[in-house]
Scaffold this motif. Structure first.
Motif, mmCIF file in Angstrom:
data_model
loop_
_atom_site.group_PDB
_atom_site.id
_atom_site.type_symbol
_atom_site.label_atom_id
_atom_site.label_comp_id
_atom_site.label_asym_id
_atom_site.label_seq_id
_atom_site.Cartn_x
_atom_site.Cartn_y
_atom_site.Cartn_z
ATOM 1 N N SER B 315 0.851 -1.175 0.000
ATOM 2 C CA SER B 315 0.000 0.000 0.000
ATOM 3 C C SER B 315 0.895 1.235 0.000
ATOM 4 C CB SER B 315 -0.877 -0.028 1.242
ATOM 5 O OG SER B 315 -1.360 1.246 1.513
ATOM 6 N N THR B 316 0.496 2.257 -0.750
ATOM 7 C CA THR B 316 1.370 3.439 -0.825
ATOM 8 C C THR B 316 0.912 4.543 0.119
ATOM 9 O OG1 THR B 316 0.053 4.521 -2.537
ATOM 10 C CG2 THR B 316 1.728 2.977 -3.280
ATOM 11 N N GLN B 317 -0.252 4.388 0.728
ATOM 12 C CA GLN B 317 -0.822 5.489 1.498
ATOM 13 C C GLN B 317 -0.970 5.104 2.968
ATOM 14 O OE1 GLN B 317 -1.591 8.343 -0.365
ATOM 15 N NE2 GLN B 317 -0.813 7.193 -2.112
ATOM 16 N N PRO B 318 -0.087 5.589 3.826
ATOM 17 C CA PRO B 318 -0.255 5.269 5.244
ATOM 18 C C PRO B 318 -1.613 5.751 5.763
ATOM 19 C CG PRO B 318 1.694 6.667 4.873
ATOM 20 C CD PRO B 318 1.069 6.452 3.548
ATOM 21 N N GLY B 319 -2.172 6.768 5.120
ATOM 22 C CA GLY B 319 -3.463 7.301 5.556
ATOM 23 C C GLY B 319 -4.644 6.415 5.214
ATOM 24 N N LEU B 320 -4.389 5.325 4.485
ATOM 25 C CA LEU B 320 -5.487 4.404 4.171
ATOM 26 C C LEU B 320 -5.402 3.121 4.993
ATOM 27 C CD1 LEU B 320 -5.774 4.798 0.286
ATOM 28 C CD2 LEU B 320 -6.911 6.069 2.092
ATOM 29 N N ALA B 321 -4.616 3.147 6.056
ATOM 30 C CA ALA B 321 -4.479 1.969 6.912
ATOM 31 C C ALA B 321 -5.845 1.480 7.368
ATOM 32 C CB ALA B 321 -3.619 2.311 8.133
ATOM 33 N N GLY B 322 -6.054 0.171 7.308
ATOM 34 C CA GLY B 322 -7.316 -0.407 7.776
ATOM 35 C C GLY B 322 -8.402 -0.446 6.712
#
Lengths: 481, 481
Positions: B315-322
């Motif tokens: 995943s490239t976006q830590p803000g999309l965790a979960g």
């Protein structure tokens, strides 16, 4: 095909000659409009009210479709969910509109909000102290009590979602499901137009909110539609053009060629079919009539254009009614044209004003009646108003005089307003072709139109739906004069 | 560049040699990652914790940024909303992480749910009779009373939405806004990792739900990433590859070439940057080790492949965790490969098992202790269990015997489990390079691994997070043997 044959093809009519509305077109045009990616053969050609669909797929029994709807909502087996959803959508499309209504009533009533759970959570919620008290001071709760409060609030928010939310969510991530949902909503709207059923209305309103979220402009791609696009896409432009019908292939090619632009919003899950599209003409000046736009030959060289005229906008999905994608589309197209053509500085729309005539005729009739019934009637006081609160001569003195002059020659009337009413409603719209009549009615028609567009309001919005759309998009009023 | 220079370039290391986590990479790699479409120069290169960002833009005063956040939420002027949102996002990016936290606390607390309104609506709601009574019978209300009930229910649902919903919605339809929201959430997550603040947790949970809706798989486009893609996109693949780091350009080219596939999910509003991507190897058989995948030279001809091995997903976006996009990506890629290559029939993953060693060591230690402390210890009863409820010899008799043999030679221990524990924790992981030791530990390691993956559960899910991910996607367990 030889040259002559080609010329005939390009000029041949593309639509039935009767002035059909879009709604009728759905039933007549054999457009390929595939719902499913996975099973195009069985899900293709499905329109909300297409009577032929039940002939293509034999109608299933309502209770069978209802059972597959139930599975679509309640199954927890992720490996079969796709086939369950396919089965449900095929079943739905096989049903007649009456059976669909019965099915949607079941959905609306039996897969509704769990109100027992809501009540429990409400009682729990009311028992907890909120982060900020009634008087605005912080409650001083510690983090774990605050967490419990937020958690209960979130649970209550979730509990207020009806159970059919699950069906919508699952369909949205299923190939072809988003398109299915727009058709389902189109069905709902046509049912509600005939009969207002509260539970169906609630279902529709919830689905509309979900569709608006999923079809957010951020998820849409702006596509410049050209003559190089696929025939299946261009066919949809012809079919759905709702403002100025496209008469033949030459007309279509013209609207996509030099001096013209056509842009559509596409969604990745509904490929090859713009949800909405707009047509733009690049001109030297704002056009006075739509004929200038549709038939200016040869077109203005693009380097000489200083005006972009938005002359048509059409939505292709009846199931997206009330979801305003046009506002975003116009904004994006303006940005794009500004960037690519810095010499274009005027952005305008040439628009029909569908409610004007109706408003004007009713105004003329009622004011003419009031004027007659009142004794001591003064045709024109300085402010245009006289005795009665509601009475108003909507004509200026010189307009009144000019119309009364016509009264003897063309159209009878006891006052200017009655003369005008009689003129405007006369057979064959004689006034539109007579120079003499036009010279008299044009001035009051233009002036009152500006008033209608800008001053007549209902709940703070323009009375005219089309005017309202343009004004919300930042338009200022410039009726052609 | 001559041939030699090119060869050197293709082989030169692309990342610092230290084994960095993705989180560290954000601070080190100068990736162009533009947030805004409208103002790339000022919004570019913004990462959540990029210390250089505050140097690029001079830090603004918190109260100034707070004021623009307020305008972003409360203005009703649609013509200025874009510039207000640009101003807010620029201001946000200029702030240090500490100031951002202060700002987000204001957002969470002061733009929260209007609880006075919620309470009013709750009282209204509880006073209305629902469509179906407590005992399940229809209430027999007429349509207008039902409408009132549904309307109040909808109003309550809307009132439970916090005011910051408006900010999120507006940013979502604003160019660059969706990317900004993912960065804002990454900030929230890094704050919450340090300190659990209930109001920030609620803000995060709400934002996560919104992002999951907007980034629904239906809105994402599957893109086949190849060597023909732009350098800016390929750079991101190198930067974000989280499972098996890409060592140089040759390695990258290899992963995009013959016998390999790389697919990413792109969102129209975040162009040129896959949100998640997966790497697939087409092989004759399921590989036994990752080395075979990364270095099989020459690659299997694609027409001979019968197995698609999913060897990496990032995943490239830590803000999309979960937000589980991987599940949908895998499903779509499998469909695509099946369609394009019908001779591929095995779909497998070659995956690290991050929690296994920890679980095994703790199991060995505790069971070895229990065995010791108990009198009358029988090394192996027929069912592997003896006296104490919790006691269990997790080794088979022949494994126990083989390990005890080693005890004299290599590693001390009073029982097989202790010997094994000592071996596995010995310095330099001697066991991994000794044939003699491997021949003894391999059998119990493989057997216990299968048990760990499939039988050890916590709340119905696999204990191992990675295993859980694969099992949810329909994998069955095939540890290489």
């Amino acid at each position: 095909m030889n040259r002559k044959g080609w010329a005939i093809l390009m000029r041949s009519k593309m639509k039935p000659t009767t002035t059909t509305t879009n709604q009728h077109l759905f039933n007549k045009l054999p457009i390929s409009n595939e719902v499913g990616l996975t099973k195009p053969s069985s899900q293709g050609n499905q329109f909300s009210q297409n009577p032929s669909s039940s002939m293509q797929n034999p109608e299933r029994e309502l209770k069978v479709v209802q059972a597959s709807m139930h599975s679509s909502i309640s199954t927890s087996k992720t490996d079969i969910i796709d086939s369950v959803l396919n089965d449900f959508s095929e079943g739905y499309f096989s049903l007649s509109i009456q059976k669909r209504q019965e099915l949607l009533l079941v959905l609306a009533r039996e897969y509704d909000v769990n109100r027992t759970q809501v009540r429990e959570l409400i009682h729990q919620y009311l028992g907890l102290e909120p982060p900020v008290g009634e008087k605005g001071q912080a409650s001083g709760l510690d983090e774990s009590l605050l967490s419990a409060f937020y958690r209960t609030e979130r649970n209550l928010r979730h509990a207020l979602q009806p159970k059919y939310e699950i069906l919508f969510e699952r369909l949205n991530t299923h190939p072809g499901g988003l398109k299915f949902l727009t058709i389902l909503r189109a069905d709902l709207l046509s049912m509600l137009a005939k009969e207002n059923i509260a539970s169906l209305r609630a279902l529709d309103s919830y689905l509309k909110e979900k569709l608006a979220t999923w079809l957010s402009p951020a998820a849409l791609e702006l596509h410049h539609i050209t003559w190089d696009d696929s025939a299946s896409l261009l066919e949809k432009i012809v079919a759905y053009e709702a403002v100025h019908p496209i008469s033949n292939l030459l007309d279509l090619k013209r609207r996509l060629g030099v001096g013209r632009r056509c842009f559509g919003y596409l969604h990745p899950a509904i490929p090859g079919e713009p949800l909405i599209f707009i047509e733009v003409a690049l001109l030297k000046n704002v056009a006075q009539t739509i004929q200038e736009v549709l038939w200016d030959d040869p077109p203005t060289p693009e380097s000489e254009a200083s005006c972009a005229l938005f002359y048509s906008i059409s939505s292709t999905q009846p199931g997206l009614a009330g979801i305003n994608l046009g506002k975003f589309l116009i904004k994006r197209v303006i940005e794009l044209v500004k960037r690519d053509m810095p010499h274009v500085s005027t952005f305008a729309t040439l628009s029909p004003i569908p409610g004007y005539m109706q408003w004007l005729l009713s105004k003329l009739a009622s004011q003419s009646k009031l004027a007659e019934s009142e004794a001591g009637y003064t045709p024109h006081m300085s402010d245009g108003r006289s005795g009665s609160t509601f009475r108003e001569n909507i004509l200026h003195p010189e307009e009144e005089a000019a119309l009364m002059e016509l009264s003897e020659e063309f159209s009878f009337g006891k006052n200017g307003m009655e003369v005008m009413w009689n003129l405007l409603t006369s057979r064959n719209y004689e006034w539109t072709s007579s120079e003499r009549l036009l010279s008299v009615v044009q001035a009051p028609l233009m002036r009152l139109c500006a008033r209608y567009l800008l001053q007549e309001k209902k709940r703070g919005k323009a009375l005219d739906a089309v005017a309202n759309f343009h004004l919300q998009n930042g338009a200022v009023c410039l009726p052609s004069s």
